[in-house]
Structures are given as structure tokens and as C-alpha cells.
Design a protein around this motif. Structure first.
Motif, PDB file in Angstrom:
ATOM      1  N   PRO A 116       0.849  -1.114   0.219  1.00 56.68           N
ATOM      2  CA  PRO A 116       0.168   0.057  -0.220  1.00 56.68           C
ATOM      3  C   PRO A 116       0.806   1.334   0.125  1.00 56.68           C
ATOM      4  O   PRO A 116       1.775   1.264   0.820  1.00 56.68           O
ATOM      5  CB  PRO A 116      -0.717  -0.268   1.386  1.00 56.68           C
ATOM      6  CG  PRO A 116      -0.927  -1.476   1.427  1.00 56.68           C
ATOM      7  CD  PRO A 116       0.385  -2.263   1.136  1.00 56.68           C
ATOM      8  N   VAL A 117       0.555   2.324  -0.794  1.00 55.76           N
ATOM      9  CA  VAL A 117       1.446   3.369  -0.993  1.00 55.76           C
ATOM     10  C   VAL A 117       0.309   4.484  -1.616  1.00 55.76           C
ATOM     11  O   VAL A 117      -0.086   4.118  -2.691  1.00 55.76           O
ATOM     12  CB  VAL A 117       2.685   3.033  -1.864  1.00 55.76           C
ATOM     13  CG1 VAL A 117       2.318   2.537  -3.258  1.00 55.76           C
ATOM     14  CG2 VAL A 117       3.678   4.517  -1.739  1.00 55.76           C
ATOM     15  N   TYR A 118       0.623   5.793  -1.441  1.00 51.59           N
ATOM     16  CA  TYR A 118       0.018   6.784  -1.885  1.00 51.59           C
ATOM     17  C   TYR A 118       1.065   7.467  -2.809  1.00 51.59           C
ATOM     18  O   TYR A 118       2.142   7.674  -1.984  1.00 51.59           O
ATOM     19  CB  TYR A 118      -0.719   7.715  -1.212  1.00 51.59           C
ATOM     20  CG  TYR A 118      -1.961   7.449  -0.635  1.00 51.59           C
ATOM     21  CD1 TYR A 118      -3.080   7.190  -1.120  1.00 51.59           C
ATOM     22  CD2 TYR A 118      -1.847   6.544   1.041  1.00 51.59           C
ATOM     23  CE1 TYR A 118      -4.329   6.607  -0.467  1.00 51.59           C
ATOM     24  CE2 TYR A 118      -3.012   6.092   1.301  1.00 51.59           C
ATOM     25  CZ  TYR A 118      -4.093   6.031   0.551  1.00 51.59           C
ATOM     26  OH  TYR A 118      -5.346   5.701   1.240  1.00 51.59           O
ATOM     27  N   THR A 119       0.887   7.802  -4.028  1.00 51.86           N
ATOM     28  CA  THR A 119       1.974   8.538  -4.459  1.00 51.86           C
ATOM     29  C   THR A 119       1.334   9.986  -5.144  1.00 51.86           C
ATOM     30  O   THR A 119       0.243   9.907  -5.624  1.00 51.86           O
ATOM     31  CB  THR A 119       2.322   7.831  -5.652  1.00 51.86           C
ATOM     32  OG1 THR A 119       1.636   7.560  -6.924  1.00 51.86           O
ATOM     33  CG2 THR A 119       3.079   6.442  -5.468  1.00 51.86           C
ATOM     34  N   VAL A 120       2.168  10.992  -5.405  1.00 51.62           N
ATOM     35  CA  VAL A 120       1.749  12.268  -6.141  1.00 51.62           C
ATOM     36  C   VAL A 120       2.791  12.629  -7.194  1.00 51.62           C
ATOM     37  O   VAL A 120       3.820  12.202  -7.032  1.00 51.62           O
ATOM     38  CB  VAL A 120       1.690  13.446  -5.046  1.00 51.62           C
ATOM     39  CG1 VAL A 120       0.658  13.155  -3.765  1.00 51.62           C
ATOM     40  CG2 VAL A 120       3.120  13.623  -4.170  1.00 51.62           C
ATOM     41  N   GLY A 121       2.193  13.302  -8.200  1.00 52.92           N
ATOM     42  CA  GLY A 121       3.101  13.481  -9.446  1.00 52.92           C
ATOM     43  C   GLY A 121       3.674  14.944  -9.363  1.00 52.92           C
ATOM     44  O   GLY A 121       3.648  15.613  -8.202  1.00 52.92           O
ATOM     45  N   LEU A 122       4.214  15.283 -10.395  1.00 47.43           N
ATOM     46  CA  LEU A 122       5.043  16.681 -10.243  1.00 47.43           C
ATOM     47  C   LEU A 122       3.929  17.848 -10.085  1.00 47.43           C
ATOM     48  O   LEU A 122       4.549  18.673  -9.579  1.00 47.43           O
ATOM     49  CB  LEU A 122       5.586  16.643 -11.801  1.00 47.43           C
ATOM     50  CG  LEU A 122       6.839  15.795 -11.991  1.00 47.43           C
ATOM     51  CD1 LEU A 122       7.211  15.953 -13.291  1.00 47.43           C
ATOM     52  CD2 LEU A 122       8.271  16.063 -11.282  1.00 47.43           C
ATOM     53  N   ARG A 123       2.856  17.610 -10.507  1.00 45.84           N
ATOM     54  CA  ARG A 123       1.992  18.855 -10.312  1.00 45.84           C
ATOM     55  C   ARG A 123       1.389  18.907  -8.944  1.00 45.84           C
ATOM     56  O   ARG A 123       0.732  20.238  -8.679  1.00 45.84           O
ATOM     57  CB  ARG A 123       0.854  18.904 -11.374  1.00 45.84           C
ATOM     58  CG  ARG A 123       1.230  18.902 -13.001  1.00 45.84           C
ATOM     59  CD  ARG A 123       0.228  19.145 -13.770  1.00 45.84           C
ATOM     60  NE  ARG A 123      -0.539  17.751 -13.862  1.00 45.84           N
ATOM     61  CZ  ARG A 123      -1.956  17.935 -13.752  1.00 45.84           C
ATOM     62  NH1 ARG A 123      -2.723  18.894 -13.385  1.00 45.84           N
ATOM     63  NH2 ARG A 123      -2.664  16.772 -13.773  1.00 45.84           N
ATOM     64  N   THR A 124       1.643  18.067  -8.070  1.00 49.13           N
ATOM     65  CA  THR A 124       1.124  18.203  -6.769  1.00 49.13           C
ATOM     66  C   THR A 124       1.811  18.803  -5.776  1.00 49.13           C
ATOM     67  O   THR A 124       2.902  18.479  -5.504  1.00 49.13           O
ATOM     68  CB  THR A 124       0.667  16.680  -6.277  1.00 49.13           C
ATOM     69  OG1 THR A 124      -0.027  16.057  -7.218  1.00 49.13           O
ATOM     70  CG2 THR A 124      -0.082  16.614  -4.911  1.00 49.13           C
ATOM     71  N   LYS A 125       1.343  20.252  -5.292  1.00 50.52           N
ATOM     72  CA  LYS A 125       2.046  20.652  -4.449  1.00 50.52           C
ATOM     73  C   LYS A 125       1.520  20.913  -2.893  1.00 50.52           C
ATOM     74  O   LYS A 125       2.270  21.153  -2.145  1.00 50.52           O
ATOM     75  CB  LYS A 125       2.325  22.346  -4.900  1.00 50.52           C
ATOM     76  CG  LYS A 125       3.028  22.258  -6.615  1.00 50.52           C
ATOM     77  CD  LYS A 125       4.549  21.686  -6.356  1.00 50.52           C
ATOM     78  CE  LYS A 125       5.053  21.900  -7.609  1.00 50.52           C
ATOM     79  NZ  LYS A 125       6.521  21.131  -7.723  1.00 50.52           N
ATOM     80  N   GLU A 126       0.037  20.541  -3.140  1.00 49.23           N
ATOM     81  CA  GLU A 126      -0.579  21.162  -1.751  1.00 49.23           C
ATOM     82  C   GLU A 126      -0.507  20.029  -0.640  1.00 49.23           C
ATOM     83  O   GLU A 126      -1.131  20.404   0.567  1.00 49.23           O
ATOM     84  CB  GLU A 126      -2.099  21.223  -2.283  1.00 49.23           C
ATOM     85  CG  GLU A 126      -2.805  19.992  -2.814  1.00 49.23           C
ATOM     86  CD  GLU A 126      -2.631  20.013  -4.074  1.00 49.23           C
ATOM     87  OE1 GLU A 126      -3.728  19.124  -4.841  1.00 49.23           O
ATOM     88  OE2 GLU A 126      -1.936  20.474  -4.936  1.00 49.23           O
ATOM     89  N   TYR A 127      -0.082  18.863  -0.804  1.00 55.31           N
ATOM     90  CA  TYR A 127       0.013  17.997   0.137  1.00 55.31           C
ATOM     91  C   TYR A 127       1.262  18.192   1.157  1.00 55.31           C
ATOM     92  O   TYR A 127       2.447  18.179   0.730  1.00 55.31           O
ATOM     93  CB  TYR A 127       0.212  16.555  -0.373  1.00 55.31           C
ATOM     94  CG  TYR A 127      -1.075  15.872  -1.044  1.00 55.31           C
ATOM     95  CD1 TYR A 127      -2.076  15.196  -0.213  1.00 55.31           C
ATOM     96  CD2 TYR A 127      -1.352  16.131  -2.255  1.00 55.31           C
ATOM     97  CE1 TYR A 127      -3.244  14.889  -0.669  1.00 55.31           C
ATOM     98  CE2 TYR A 127      -2.827  15.885  -2.743  1.00 55.31           C
ATOM     99  CZ  TYR A 127      -3.589  15.086  -1.746  1.00 55.31           C
ATOM    100  OH  TYR A 127      -4.777  14.744  -2.509  1.00 55.31           O
ATOM    101  N   THR A 128       0.665  18.476   2.367  1.00 60.03           N
ATOM    102  CA  THR A 128       1.654  18.865   3.467  1.00 60.03           C
ATOM    103  C   THR A 128       2.049  17.747   4.133  1.00 60.03           C
ATOM    104  O   THR A 128       1.894  16.609   3.798  1.00 60.03           O
ATOM    105  CB  THR A 128       0.749  19.735   4.426  1.00 60.03           C
ATOM    106  OG1 THR A 128      -0.195  19.101   5.145  1.00 60.03           O
ATOM    107  CG2 THR A 128       0.075  21.061   3.561  1.00 60.03           C
TER     108      THR A 128
END
Length: 239
Positions: A52-64
Motif C-alpha cells: 500500500p502506497v499513496y503517490t503524487v506527481g509533479l503537479r501536486t504541491k498542496e500535500y503537506t
């Protein structure tokens, strides 16, 4: 089948952590391969499942950091990546496929590559009994208002990395903790949910291999023993 079609080596990596998957991807797409003549580049298609893993891409800045901690407390890992797209989930029951291709052996266009990747997933779903899977204005492959497959890719010097996450028998509750791919008001689905039966990752993998060979017009061979992999347009042993 013409022997001048590109050859793609299939790597069946099994289930492992996202970090292990990225290390494998980086090894297969290593820079010394890219510096060789494009015709000498060895293309790969990695099939795997992730813990299990959550991943964010290049355009995602808002995840603190607080968001990251919240998701980790659910029992999942969290990674920021260099792929396109926003946040998504990978985990058991999801087929994650990474095509590592030199586009000079196919067609020099990332637009073509993404479009062909989409057609390949749609054909895979059709083979498995979900003919309504399609593209929309939003990224990924959809069945109605529910995403069945996420797509996020990266290209460097005409070599592709990252790829797709096709929900086979994934636990959909993991997606309730995020807005998948940043798209409000829509949901997620899986092959198992759409077909009302359990569709395993191995079953989906065989359909994907057949579709990949047909849609990308390439030959496939297994890495382990260099024997033909999957169905469809498959090659004899050629290294």
C-alpha cells in the motif's frame, strides 16, 4: 509476425514496496543504455503489485507533511514522484505496469505514446469483459464516472518510465482517503466490481500482455528465460 518489430522484455516483478519498484525501474532505464544507439536499447515491460502506497506527481504541491502523516497512519507509504498526474493509490490487487521503452524504436511522440497506452488498457478491459472502458477529458481510463485505471508517465531522452495502475481486485476503501487524481465528484472502480467476480492480477496480466503486443505492434519475451510472454503477437527467442 515481422521480426523487425521492436522487442520488449517482460519482467514479472511480483509484489514489493514502491521503493523497490522505483529502484528496479531506474536500473532498467539506466543512463548508459540511453547513451547507446537507440536500436540497441533493451525495452522492458515491468508487471508488479505494490505494498500500500499513496503517490503524487509533479503537479501536486498542496500535500503537506500533515497530510503525508495522516496517510501513513493508515498503514500506507507515501512518495512524491517525477511522473505526471496528481495523487493516486497503489496496493495489493492492482496491476502496476511500467513500460520502459525507447520511443525511437516506436514513434517519437509522447502524445502518441500516451494515446497508445490508453488504447492498450481499453483493449485489456475489453478482453476481460468490460467493453465500456474508455477515455474522457480527465486522465486515465473510465467506466462511466468511475476510474478503473490511473495513468501517469514520465519521458526523458525519449525513454519512458512509470505507467499505469489497473484496479483488478483492489480494496477500494484506500481511495476513500484521497481525491483520486484530484478529480472531484467522481469515483473509482475495479475489474472485479464491474464483472461481479474476482479478477486476479495474474489474470489481468495475461490480457494486458496480449493487448500490449497487439496495440504497440511489438514482440514480447520473458526476462527469466527469454521465452515468449503472454498471448497475442509474441516473438520467438531473440536477444
Amino acid at each position: 509476425m515481422p521480426l523487425n518489430r521492436p522487442l520488449v522484455t517482460v519482467v514479472r516483478a511480483g509484489r514489493h514496496s514502491y521503493t523497490a519498484g522505483q529502484q528496479l525501474q531506474q536500473h532498467l532505464a539506466k543512463s548508459d543504455q540511453i547513451l547507446d544507439p537507440p536500436s540497441k536499447f533493451r525495452n522492458y515491460l515491468v508487471l508488479q503489485e505494490h505494498d500500500p502506497v499513496y503517490t503524487v506527481g509533479l503537479r501536486t504541491k498542496e500535500y503537506t507533511a500533515a497530510d503525508e502523516d495522516r496517510l501513513r497512519q493508515l498503514g500506507a507509504d507515501f512518495h512524491r514522484t517525477d511522473r505526471g498526474g496528481l495523487i493516486t493509490f497503489h496496493g495489493p490487487g492492482q496491476l502496476v505496469a511500467y513500460p520502459i521503452l525507447h520511443l525511437r524504436q516506436f514513434k517519437l511522440s509522447m502524445r502518441w505514446y500516451v494515446s497508445t497506452l490508453e488504447r492498450m488498457v481499453i483493449e485489456t478491459c475489453r478482453q476481460l469483459g468490460v467493453p465500456s472502458a474508455t477515455t474522457t477529458k480527465d486522465t486515465g481510463i473510465w467506466v462511466g464516472d468511475h476510474k478503473i485505471c490511473a495513468i501517469g508517465v514520465h519521458g526523458s531522452r525519449y525513454v519512458t518510465t512509470h505507467g499505469i495502475g489497473l484496479n483488478c481486485c483492489t480494496d477500494m476503501r484506500w481511495f476513500e482517503q484521497i481525491v483520486p487524481c484530484g478529480i472531484e465528484g467522481k469515483g473509482v472502480t475495479s475489474l472485479s466490481k464491474e464483472l461481479d467476480r474476482s479478477v486476479s492480477v495474474p489474470e489481468a496480466s495475461e490480457a494486458l500482455l496480449s493487448s500490449f503486443a497487439s496495440v504497440f505492434k511489438c514482440r514480447l519475451q520473458d526476462r527469466a528465460d527469454d521465452k515468449p510472454a503472454g498471448g497475442g503477437e509474441i516473438s520467438s527467442t531473440i536477444k
